[in-house]
Scaffold this active site. Structure first.
Site, short mmCIF file in Angstrom:
data_model
loop_
_atom_site.label_atom_id
_atom_site.label_comp_id
_atom_site.label_asym_id
_atom_site.label_seq_id
_atom_site.Cartn_x
_atom_site.Cartn_y
_atom_site.Cartn_z
N TYR A 174 -18.67 8.87 -18.92
CA TYR A 174 -19.86 8.23 -18.88
C TYR A 174 -20.29 8.08 -17.29
CZ TYR A 174 -22.47 3.63 -19.45
OH TYR A 174 -23.45 2.55 -19.47
N ASP B 128 -31.92 1.85 -25.40
CA ASP B 128 -30.80 1.60 -26.12
C ASP B 128 -30.47 0.09 -26.14
OD1 ASP B 128 -30.30 2.23 -23.52
OD2 ASP B 128 -28.29 2.72 -23.67
N HIS C 297 -22.06 -1.14 -22.99
CA HIS C 297 -21.53 -0.19 -24.16
C HIS C 297 -19.99 -0.40 -23.81
CE1 HIS C 297 -25.39 1.94 -24.52
NE2 HIS C 297 -25.50 1.89 -23.01
N GLU D 245 -33.63 0.02 -20.78
CA GLU D 245 -33.62 1.25 -21.08
C GLU D 245 -33.63 1.08 -22.57
OE1 GLU D 245 -30.95 4.22 -19.48
OE2 GLU D 245 -31.85 5.74 -20.90
N HIS E 96 -31.54 -4.79 -18.63
CA HIS E 96 -31.87 -3.39 -18.46
C HIS E 96 -32.93 -2.90 -19.34
CE1 HIS E 96 -31.61 0.72 -17.80
NE2 HIS E 96 -30.63 1.23 -18.46
N HIS F 287 -29.69 11.07 -25.56
CA HIS F 287 -30.66 11.90 -24.52
C HIS F 287 -30.05 13.06 -23.89
CE1 HIS F 287 -29.45 9.45 -20.97
NE2 HIS F 287 -29.97 8.24 -21.45
FE1 FEO Z 1 -29.41 2.91 -19.24
FE2 FEO Z 1 -27.34 2.07 -21.67
O1 FEO Z 1 -28.97 2.37 -20.89
#
Ligand code: FEO
Length: 397
Positions: A191, A82, A226, A80, A78, A24
């Site tokens: 990040y 992904d 991640h 989101e 979460h 994004h």
């Molecule tokens: Fe906020 Fe890895 O999504």
């Protein structure tokens, strides 16, 4: 597609995305991972999910441990895409009657994302039974979405931290002791700078609360959504976050600019030299060949950001406007700013940049420096003064 054992009855079952480069609008030069975890207790529990398109990878890994249809419940830390994008397909596969647990805001967000999907949403309470063991939930609103929460497995000291303590780095290795800090360190900072900067107050408060509650020694493993799993030294990433949340400026400046006919570029080069000559660690970035998210990482620890732009049709350059919009969204603190640029006749560009930096709360020790048409050596004095002024302001910090 093999799962990775983390502890007895706890596995990584996520996906590795070596190919993603644009997350994004944020550059991910070495891809990312979408981490998901399986706890095998009396109830088989999946923690988090994967991006849409990676569902079969997750299910394949789970199938090496148990039949995925035997998953009893799913926790979404979460919402989101992904992490949530794979949920509709996964919930359908394991049985749509199985509960999907999320925070109250998570349930709302997931229902908004997957309108019409047959999903048995449940709002989490304080904890969730796994059978013999249990998960405890900690709301982490705005770290970094309103739905965000952590799950904690106290019996094993395992913190499922969703995006927190993550990085976009795709490797075949899963653990912090398999990749040296010289490799992962820059990705962790990149990040943090690009994703978590607006939420440093919330993160700082959370770290302080967790410390005050005596929980930090109880965290033996941090499992983010991640990048690497922190099993050898979770204290290292906690220490880095404790430092990064301060947004403490270093004796460092970033020169970032775009140029039409190389005049602003010439000014940027000269300014870089002036600052370096004053003993300031200085970084030079042209927006023609450097992605905004990479520049922002360098800006994160810098005391000063000096932005150069030409003037085009009475405006600053579009790439500079893009960069400033991105920086503004990150709500950086403790920054000195400056603007400069060459122009032909009207010269609004640097003034507009100055105004933008001011609106972001940057300290502006000097007015903008503009040079008409192509700069010559004799025109550079105001730029030298700007370099000196900024260097002095940095040294006072
Ligand atoms: Fe906020 Fe890895 O999504």
């Amino acid at each position: 597609m093999e799962p990775i054992k983390i502890l007895d009855n706890l596995y990584w079952v996520g996906a590795v995305d070596y190919d993603i480069r644009d997350f994004h609008g944020y550059l991910t030069p070495r891809g990312s991972t979408y981490n998901a975890y399986l706890i095998v207790d009396e109830k088989i529990t999946l923690i988090d999910s994967v991006r849409h398109g990676f569902e079969s990878e997750l299910l394949s890994r789970v199938s090496k441990i148990v039949d995925p249809k035997k998953i009893d419940q799913v926790v979404s830390n979460h919402a989101e895409m992904d992490h949530s994008g794979g949920l509709p397909e996964i919930m359908k596969y394991i049985g749509s009657e199985k509960p999907l647990y999320a925070s109250a805001m998570g349930v709302k967000n997931l229902a908004g994302q997957f309108k019409g999907a047959d999903i048995n949403y449940k709002t989490v309470g304080a904890n969730l039974s796994l059978g013999k063991d249990e998960l405890v939930f900690v709301e982490t609103r705005m770290i970094h979405w309103p739905d965000s929460m952590f799950s904690f497995l106290p019996s094993k000291g395992v913190l499922f931290s969703q995006d927190g303590f993550g990085m976009h780095l795709a490797t075949p290795e899963r653990f912090d002791d398999e990749v040296c800090e010289a490799i992962w360190g820059p990705y962790a900072l990149n990040y943090f700078a690009n994703i978590l900067t607006p939420y440093t107050t919330q993160i700082s408060n959370l770290i302080q609360k967790v410390a005050a509650d005596g929980l930090i020694p109880k965290i033996k493993y941090i499992l983010p959504d991640h990048g690497l799993i922190w099993r050898k030294d979770p204290g290292r990433i906690l220490a880095l976050y404790s430092e990064w949340v301060k947004q403490a400026p270093k004796r460092k400046a970033v020169i970032v600019f775009d140029t039409m006919w190389h005049s602003t570029e010439y000014m940027a080069r000269e300014l870089t030299d002036y600052l370096a000559q004053q003993g300031i660690e200085t970084r030079y970035f042209s927006l023609k060949n450097q992605h905004r998210s990479e520049v922002v990482t360098e800006c994160y620890e810098a005391a000063a950001i000096l932005v150069g732009t030409p003037t085009i049709n009475n405006q600053h350059f579009p790439s500079v406007a893009d960069f400033l919009c991105y920086v503004k969204s990150l709500k950086m603190k403790n920054k000195i700013g400056a603007s400069f640029g060459s122009y032909g006749w009207s010269g609004e560009g640097p003034k507009l940049v100055q105004s933008e930096l001011q609106s972001m709360g940057f300290e502006l020790p000097s007015p903008e420096v503009r040079i008409q048409w192509v700069p010559e050596e004799k025109d550079l004095e105001p730029l030298k003064v700007l370099g000196k002024t900024i260097a002095e302001a940095i040294k006072k910090l």
